[in-house]
Motif scaffolding. Structure first.
Motif, PDB file in Angstrom:
ATOM      1  N   ALA A 470       0.848  -1.195   0.000  1.00 20.14           N
ATOM      2  CA  ALA A 470       0.000   0.000   0.000  1.00 20.14           C
ATOM      3  C   ALA A 470       0.878   1.237   0.000  1.00 20.14           C
ATOM      4  O   ALA A 470       1.980   1.215   0.539  1.00 20.14           O
ATOM      5  N   TYR A 471       0.380   2.281  -0.654  1.00 20.64           N
ATOM      6  CA  TYR A 471       1.206   3.475  -0.873  1.00 20.64           C
ATOM      7  C   TYR A 471       0.331   4.719  -0.844  1.00 20.64           C
ATOM      8  O   TYR A 471      -0.855   4.677  -1.151  1.00 20.64           O
ATOM      9  N   ASP A 472       0.937   5.811  -0.444  1.00 21.67           N
ATOM     10  CA  ASP A 472       0.252   7.114  -0.463  1.00 21.67           C
ATOM     11  C   ASP A 472       1.068   8.098  -1.279  1.00 21.67           C
ATOM     12  O   ASP A 472       2.299   8.086  -1.209  1.00 21.67           O
ATOM     13  N   LEU A 473       0.396   8.945  -2.000  1.00 22.09           N
ATOM     14  CA  LEU A 473       1.082  10.064  -2.638  1.00 22.09           C
ATOM     15  C   LEU A 473       0.942  11.280  -1.728  1.00 22.09           C
ATOM     16  O   LEU A 473      -0.170  11.639  -1.332  1.00 22.09           O
ATOM     17  N   VAL A 474       2.072  11.861  -1.388  1.00 23.56           N
ATOM     18  CA  VAL A 474       2.077  12.993  -0.462  1.00 23.56           C
ATOM     19  C   VAL A 474       2.610  14.222  -1.195  1.00 23.56           C
ATOM     20  O   VAL A 474       3.579  14.127  -1.950  1.00 23.56           O
ATOM     21  N   LEU A 475       1.933  15.333  -1.011  1.00 19.03           N
ATOM     22  CA  LEU A 475       2.389  16.575  -1.644  1.00 19.03           C
ATOM     23  C   LEU A 475       2.345  17.693  -0.610  1.00 19.03           C
ATOM     24  O   LEU A 475       1.287  17.995  -0.055  1.00 19.03           O
ATOM     25  N   ASN A 476       3.497  18.271  -0.346  1.00 16.57           N
ATOM     26  CA  ASN A 476       3.595  19.413   0.572  1.00 16.57           C
ATOM     27  C   ASN A 476       2.927  19.152   1.932  1.00 16.57           C
ATOM     28  O   ASN A 476       2.218  20.000   2.466  1.00 16.57           O
ATOM     29  N   GLY A 477       3.123  17.940   2.445  1.00 16.49           N
ATOM     30  CA  GLY A 477       2.586  17.645   3.774  1.00 16.49           C
ATOM     31  C   GLY A 477       1.130  17.250   3.764  1.00 16.49           C
ATOM     32  O   GLY A 477       0.493  17.217   4.814  1.00 16.49           O
ATOM     33  N   ASN A 478       0.576  16.968   2.594  1.00 17.38           N
ATOM     34  CA  ASN A 478      -0.818  16.525   2.499  1.00 17.38           C
ATOM     35  C   ASN A 478      -0.885  15.179   1.807  1.00 17.38           C
ATOM     36  O   ASN A 478      -0.165  14.950   0.832  1.00 17.38           O
ATOM     37  N   GLU A 479      -1.778  14.325   2.298  1.00 17.84           N
ATOM     38  CA  GLU A 479      -2.005  13.066   1.603  1.00 17.84           C
ATOM     39  C   GLU A 479      -2.931  13.371   0.431  1.00 17.84           C
ATOM     40  O   GLU A 479      -4.069  13.765   0.615  1.00 17.84           O
ATOM     41  N   ILE A 480      -2.406  13.198  -0.778  1.00 17.91           N
ATOM     42  CA  ILE A 480      -3.185  13.495  -1.975  1.00 17.91           C
ATOM     43  C   ILE A 480      -3.937  12.265  -2.432  1.00 17.91           C
ATOM     44  O   ILE A 480      -4.996  12.345  -3.023  1.00 17.91           O
ATOM     45  N   GLY A 481      -3.334  11.112  -2.193  1.00 18.88           N
ATOM     46  CA  GLY A 481      -3.994   9.903  -2.657  1.00 18.88           C
ATOM     47  C   GLY A 481      -3.366   8.688  -2.052  1.00 18.88           C
ATOM     48  O   GLY A 481      -2.302   8.769  -1.418  1.00 18.88           O
ATOM     49  N   GLY A 482      -4.040   7.579  -2.244  1.00 18.41           N
ATOM     50  CA  GLY A 482      -3.490   6.346  -1.721  1.00 18.41           C
ATOM     51  C   GLY A 482      -4.122   5.177  -2.446  1.00 18.41           C
ATOM     52  O   GLY A 482      -5.179   5.300  -3.064  1.00 18.41           O
ATOM     53  N   GLY A 483      -3.439   4.054  -2.359  1.00 21.82           N
ATOM     54  CA  GLY A 483      -3.987   2.862  -2.991  1.00 21.82           C
ATOM     55  C   GLY A 483      -3.195   1.654  -2.567  1.00 21.82           C
ATOM     56  O   GLY A 483      -2.369   1.723  -1.653  1.00 21.82           O
ATOM     57  N   SER A 484      -3.456   0.564  -3.278  1.00 19.39           N
ATOM     58  CA  SER A 484      -2.774  -0.673  -2.915  1.00 19.39           C
ATOM     59  C   SER A 484      -2.880  -1.688  -4.037  1.00 19.39           C
ATOM     60  O   SER A 484      -3.700  -1.547  -4.940  1.00 19.39           O
ATOM     61  N   ILE A 485      -2.028  -2.690  -3.945  1.00 21.14           N
ATOM     62  CA  ILE A 485      -2.225  -3.898  -4.749  1.00 21.14           C
ATOM     63  C   ILE A 485      -3.261  -4.709  -3.977  1.00 21.14           C
ATOM     64  O   ILE A 485      -3.195  -4.820  -2.756  1.00 21.14           O
TER      65      ILE A 485
END
Ligand code: ASP
Length: 585
Positions: A470-485
């Motif tokens: 599982a992974y999250d995309l983080v931008l400037n201290g904010n969680e922008i998105g997340g997902g997983s296999i």
């Protein structure tokens, strides 16, 4: 024809042309012998002019009586403006009016429709359609549309197809409460609104669509923490025959593409950080990496002296705050009080001033000599002029507290620049999270996330240690998105449900359709979702998602404009076989 041009279109090259414009009266200025009207539409403002020399008396009188926000249509000649306005694109011309029709009158608006308005938030929300006429709101909505358009362009270019999934469904667990909708035709039964299209997009992969996306509304009935909305928009995606790396690549490219197309910013560094590293270095699973102040764990060098507070702590951890060693006693006391506020919850804070002459002055000089403090400075990377701030206590809590302090200091020092962008992936999240209250584990992402290969056995012995794909995309201290296999195997999914405390009957009742589908050749698959509202707000350099939503809800989940939610009448309740059991005040 209502108009030949928009109110933002006319330039010096149009001088001499007869034009027709329609729009709203933003302002009239009556100088007696001459009247100017600012005519506004989405595209801009054009100045209209009428005067005693060139306009007939009746028309002049009509212009004098125009109220703010009247909708009018005019015909006239484009002429050069005597006193030009370099601040607006139409500032070199004006239109000498020869015909004027009032298309609709307007009551005086409850607040001024200007960039800086006198209307407070509540009033603006109640009359949101007037608020939308203001440039800041209008421009945000245009910006949002551009971002959404670029997302569609990029993803279709990559072979994704947009598929709509239903809103009237059954619970999809994303960790919030469901909004439910009673079914009239099925007495006593309820739909749930999707917290996300999670199960449907997985079924689309079983259906062989290979690459799916959707810009889609999701609904979560949560207590509204700051800047959340009960309905919000996701860029939802799923891909078949992929591993984590494939997904990270596609969405890293989407992020870079958006930053380039929308903000004109080229990103060359897109780091990946494990969840464990993010927590130890930044105390946070969504670190803002636009600035340093990385955590330094000081247990080895700060414990086993005479200072009991540190000796009894699970974690002693510090950061070097750049350039604030000269903080006054008063400022430092205020900072200590800041970390002790209940919202942060630290018991106290130890600080070390790193003086310009290389010496150190700390609140714990009694226990630590200059050599000791030099080691702290080395560990935290502090330079002369910096202030080392150290917190201690329970490891998890202390990390969270120091993270809050790090962000606060970055804000105070102006290090969180809205036009600077630092995206990263946080990977290898724990699969499960312990609910301190109930003592039960629940899925950190959602129950369809697969554990890392070879970690299944750990589920029985040390569930908290299992890591997920599982992974999250983080931008400037904010969680922008997340997902997983995802899990694509029926038995593994059943095992997962069991570990999450579902009986086989419960799992079947809630997710039987998915387990059934997994028996018909489910391909390996995975995906993610980006929060569009937050993404747009950050790209737009602003803080609140509400400012990028046409008709947002307030902090109590109300739409104050249409006044919803609202009671329904008895007949409707009866039709739905519902009886209320509440005291209506
Ligand atoms: N459905 C997930 C969410 O809303 C995203 C995903 O796993 O694709 O967070």
């Amino acid at each position: 024809m209502y108009r030949s041009h928009s109110c933002g279109e006319l330039r010096e090259s149009h001088i001499g042309q007869t034009v027709t414009l329609s729009g709203w009266v933003a302002k009239t200025r009556d100088k007696g012998f001459v009247v100017w009207v600012d005519l506004r539409d989405r595209y801009g403002i054009t100045q209209l002019v009428l005067d005693e020399d060139r306009t007939n008396a009746e028309l002049l009188e009509q212009a004098r009586n125009l109220g703010r926000e009247f909708v009018i249509q005019i015909k006239g000649e484009v002429i050069e403006r005597a006193s030009k306005n370099a601040n607006i694109p139409t500032g070199n011309i004006e239109v000498l009016v020869s015909e004027l029709t009032v298309l609709n009158e307007s009551k005086t608006p409850p607040f001024t429709i200007e960039n800086e308005t006198d209307g407070g938030e509540d009033l603006r929300m109640k009359y949101r359609y007037l608020d939308i006429r203001r440039n800041p709101v209008k421009n945000n909505l245009i910006f949002r549309s551009k971002v959404a358009m670029e997302v569609r362009k990029f993803l279709s270019g990559e072979g994704f197809i947009e598929v709509e999934t239903p809103y009237l469904i059954k619970s999809t667990p994303e960790g919030a409460r469901d909004f439910v909708v009673p079914s009239r035709m099925n007495e006593g039964q309820f739909y749930a609104l999707p917290q996300s299209p999670q199960t449907f997009k997985q079924l689309l992969m079983v259906g062989g669509l290979d690459k799916y996306f959707q810009i889609v509304k999701c609904f979560r009935d949560e207590d509204l923490r700051a800047d959340r909305q009960p309905e919000f928009t996701q860029i939802d995606c799923e891909m078949a025959f992929v591993e984590q790396e494939d997904i990270l690549n596609v969405f890293e490219n989407l992020t870079k593409y958006l930053l380039k197309e929308v903000n004109g910013v080229e990103i060359d560094s897109f780091p990946r950080m494990t969840y464990d590293d993010a927590m130890t270095k930044y105390g946070n699973d969504k670190p803002d990496i636009r600035f340093g102040m990385e955590f330094a764990e000081l247990n080895a060098i700060a414990q086993h002296k005479e200072f009991g507070v540190f000796n009894s702590a699970e974690l002693v951890v510090g950061i070097a705050v750049p350039g604030v060693a000269e903080y006054t006693r008063k400022e430092l006391d205020a900072l200590i009080n800041w970390v002790k506020r209940p919202q942060i919850g630290a018991n106290g804070m130890v600080y070390v001033k790193c003086n310009e002459d290389g010496s150190f002055k700390s609140t714990v000089d009694k226990f630590y000599d200059q050599d000791d403090l030099a080691k702290w400075a080395e560990a935290t990377g502090a330079k002369p002029g910096d202030l080392i701030c150290v917190l201690s206590g329970d490891a998890n809590k202390t990390r969270t507290q120091l993270s809050a302090l790090r962000m606060e200091m970055a804000t105070r020092l102006g290090l969180r620049k809205p036009n600077e962008f630092a995206p990263l992936w946080v990977v290898d999240f724990p699969l499960l999270e312990l609910d301190e209250e109930t003592g039960h584990y629940h899925a950190m992402h959602h129950p369809f996330t697969s554990p890392k290969p070879g970690q299944l056995e750990l589920l029985d012995t040390d569930p908290g240690a299992v890591r997920a794909n599982a992974y999250d995309l983080v931008l400037n201290g904010n969680e922008i998105g997340g997902g997983s296999i995802r899990i694509h195997d029926k038995d593994m999914q059943a095992t997962m449900f069991k570990h999450l405390g579902f009986t086989p009957e419960e799992a079947k009742a809630q997710f039987g359709f998915l387990m059934e589908a997994f028996q018909y050749g489910a391909p390996p698959h995975g995906g993610l979702a980006f929060g569009l509202d937050r993404l747009v707000a950050i790209l737009g350099g602003q803080e609140t998602i509400r400012d990028f939503i046409a008709f947002p809800k307030n902090n109590s989940g109300r739409d104050v404009m249409i006044d919803a939610p609202a009671p329904i009448d008895n007949a409707q309740l009866k039709e739905l076989s519902l009886k209320l059991d509440i005291d209506l005040k």
